[in-house]
Design an enzyme around this catalytic site. Structure first.
Site, PDB file in Angstrom:
ATOM      1  N   PHE A  53      61.071  22.663  41.149  1.00  0.00           N
ATOM      2  CA  PHE A  53      60.995  21.409  40.407  1.00  0.00           C
ATOM      3  C   PHE A  53      61.281  20.283  41.389  1.00  0.00           C
ATOM      4  CE2 PHE A  53      62.359  17.762  38.022  1.00  0.00           C
ATOM      5  CZ  PHE A  53      61.416  17.706  37.015  1.00  0.00           C
ATOM      6  N   ASP A  83      64.672  19.697  49.758  1.00  0.00           N
ATOM      7  CA  ASP A  83      64.834  18.819  48.601  1.00  0.00           C
ATOM      8  C   ASP A  83      66.268  18.986  48.111  1.00  0.00           C
ATOM      9  OD1 ASP A  83      64.962  17.630  46.118  1.00  0.00           O
ATOM     10  OD2 ASP A  83      63.002  18.344  45.445  1.00  0.00           O
ATOM     11  N   LYS A 143      69.192  10.904  43.081  1.00  0.00           N
ATOM     12  CA  LYS A 143      70.174  11.081  42.015  1.00  0.00           C
ATOM     13  C   LYS A 143      71.542  10.507  42.360  1.00  0.00           C
ATOM     14  CE  LYS A 143      67.748  14.872  39.739  1.00  0.00           C
ATOM     15  NZ  LYS A 143      67.132  14.014  38.738  1.00  0.00           N
TER      16      LYS A 143
END
Length: 404
Positions: A145, A230, A259
């Protein structure tokens, strides 16, 4: 009746009436928050064990970060990258130092960071590695994801994320996560990068086999391929180290961050790499109006400074041991498996008991917020400011839900 006086049902209905249904949120309407706790419109408090998918690693309204935001709001919020501003250099320099890299490219969202990484890797492949134009490929993992843009969903194996959004972007090869032999076979002379999550978040906090990341690093070096990590969810203290890659002593060629970098206040993402990689970009070839804006830089610089002390990494490691031990004690008592590192856990519930969604609804009723994924799995990712007592409380509520 008390139920007739509650504001939540009407607020939920109003949101449903005027919102595209791209999410299926729990029926809680949050109006204020502090630390690891949130309060809804009816005054009920909940322990936040999702922390905005790690966007709130430092909790809600961390005083240092709020102060930085307030101070910057009174001076300057946006210039665009057509000009420099007085917060930009500090942010880029200090984040580069935290990552051990030469350069930083600030963006806004995690998906933008991933898109940036893809573009930079392709350009590096053509300009540095000498791959023929239009032939570059990137190897990714099943269950990944990385975001929801059309390019990113092109290499997703989640049918909900991918279906009906074609035509899909070519140039990606998908291999099983954790399978070094399959990765080795997928790399050829036109491969520019391997793009991986060190721990797969959306898949259910899936930790790769021991030695996998080390093997990926060796393979990428041997084949002259960029290793892109990531770390948008796994990075910035979540797993007990600054980056999850550190768990195996691995340094990728490129970090993708987001984030928590925005401190739970503004969206901030970034790509960090050395000059021989990020230096392939020239003016006009990539950018973002809001990327690296003054407000974002002011907040994110304070985030980097909080991490530079090592305090939050140590908290995550120590408290994570407590969380993982408590949850593992529930295996065989309603849990089938527990995975995780630091303050990040994926819990597989016996599907005969309930779905992940039902478990999250029952936890919500008991004052704990979590998120389900893939059927009977739920994820816990509390803020790194959570206390031992609050961890014990969360584990106790999970146990109570499983016990029925």
């Amino acid at each position: 009746m008390i139920e007739d006086m509650l504001r939540t049902p009407a607020a939920v209905q109003d949101a449903e009436r005027h919102t595209a249904h791209n999410y299926h949120p729990l029926p809680v309407v949050i109006s204020s928050a502090e630390g690891a706790w949130v309060t809804d419109v009816d005054g009920r408090r909940y322990l936040d064990c999702l922390a905005g998918y790690s966007a709130l690693n430092f909790g809600h309204r961390h005083p240092t970060l709020i102060a930085a935001a307030h101070a910057q709001l009174d001076k300057l919020t946006l210039t665009s990258r057509a000009f420099l501003h007085d917060q930009f250099a500090d942010f880029c320099r200090e984040l580069a130092a935290l990552c051990g890299k030469d350069l930083v490219l600030p963006m806004n969202t995690g998906a933008e960071a991933v898109e940036t990484g893809i573009k930079v890797a392709r350009k590096w492949g053509y300009q540095v590695k000498g791959i023929p134009a239009g032939q570059a490929n990137i190897v990714v993992a099943e269950g990944n994801f990385h975001g929801r843009t059309t390019t990113i969903v092109s290499f997703s194996t989640d049918s909900d994320a991918r279906a009906d959004f074609g035509p899909y972007t070519p140039g990606f090869r998908i291999v099983p996560y954790g399978d070094l032999a399959a990765l080795t076979e997928a790399i050829d002379e036109h491969t520019v990068a391997v793009l991986l999550e060190p721990i797969q978040g959306e898949q259910g906090v899936v930790v790769p086999p021991e030695g996998y990341l080390h093997g990926v690093r060796l393979l990428c070096t041997e084949r002259n391929v960029l290793f892109i990590a990531d770390e948008i969810q796994s990075g910035l203290g979540r797993t007990g180290t600054t980056f999850a890659c550190e768990q195996e002593g691995v340094v990728p060629d490129m970090y993708l961050l987001g984030k928590a970098l925005g401190g739970g206040i503004v969206p901030v993402s970034a790509v960090a790499a050395d000059t021989d990689v990020l230096g392939v970009l020239q003016p006009g070839q990539h950018g973002s109006t809001f990327g690296g804006n003054p407000l974002a830089c002011a907040v994110a610089t304070e985030v980097v400074r909080l991490l530079a002390t090592g305090e939050f990494q140590r908290r995550s490691a120590a408290l994570g041991e407590r969380l993982q031990a408590g949850l593992r004690g529930l295996i065989g008592k309603g849990l089938v498996a527990v995975r995780g590192r630091g303050l990040w856990a994926g819990l597989d519930i016996d599907p005969a008991l309930m779905s992940g969604r039902e478990a999250c609804e029952r936890l919500m009723e008991r004052g704990v917020l979590a998120k389900d994924t893939h059927g009977s799995t739920i994820r816990l990712a509390p803020p790194l400011v959570i206390t031992e007592e609050e961890i014990d409380h969360a584990v106790a509520q999970v146990a109570a839900v499983l016990a029925g």
